[in-house]
Design a protein around this motif. Sequence first.
Motif, PDB file in Angstrom:
ATOM      1  N   TRP A 110       0.667   3.961  -3.009  1.00  0.00           N
ATOM      2  CA  TRP A 110       0.329   5.368  -2.790  1.00  0.00           C
ATOM      3  C   TRP A 110       1.356   6.277  -3.465  1.00  0.00           C
ATOM      4  N   TRP A 131       0.794  -1.219   0.000  1.00  0.00           N
ATOM      5  CA  TRP A 131       0.000   0.000   0.000  1.00  0.00           C
ATOM      6  C   TRP A 131       0.831   1.275   0.000  1.00  0.00           C
ATOM      7  N   ARG A 132       1.911   1.289   0.746  1.00  0.00           N
ATOM      8  CA  ARG A 132       2.745   2.501   0.783  1.00  0.00           C
ATOM      9  C   ARG A 132       3.370   2.761  -0.595  1.00  0.00           C
ATOM     10  N   THR A 133       3.862   1.713  -1.222  1.00  0.00           N
ATOM     11  CA  THR A 133       4.443   1.848  -2.554  1.00  0.00           C
ATOM     12  C   THR A 133       3.371   2.260  -3.553  1.00  0.00           C
TER      13      THR A 133
END
Length: 132
Positions: free
Chosen positions: A77, A73-75
């Motif tokens: 985003w 999810w961080r990547t």
Amino acid sequence: MDPDPKPQRPSALPLALLVGALTALALADASPEQATLFGVEGPRCPSRWVFPHHGCPGCGLTRASALVLDGEWRTAWGVHPAGFALVGLGLGAFVLHLGALVRGEKTEWTFRLLRGGRVLFLVAVVAAWLAR
């Protein structure tokens, strides 16, 4: 055009297309730089040649969506925040189309929710592009 469409018989085609698209995204090997499906990279976005630093509003959306489904999810985003909207709205559309197929009709609310989802998606893509 009638603003409140009458119930009509649904087609299985939108449901099949959604299942195919979500399955392809789930099977894709994605990184911030590229996404491949069974080792085959898709075509490069032509807007990257015209706008090399920004691309079009949708640049990175496929990679971000595949990363969302991979749980990165961080990547995702960082690649394109609207990838979350695309996956969420795709799953929502799947539920709506499946429900219409089971009921045997598309109701006025089905049309309204699908139309609202398209508007929400366009707003999310443009907002993410402007924020970059």
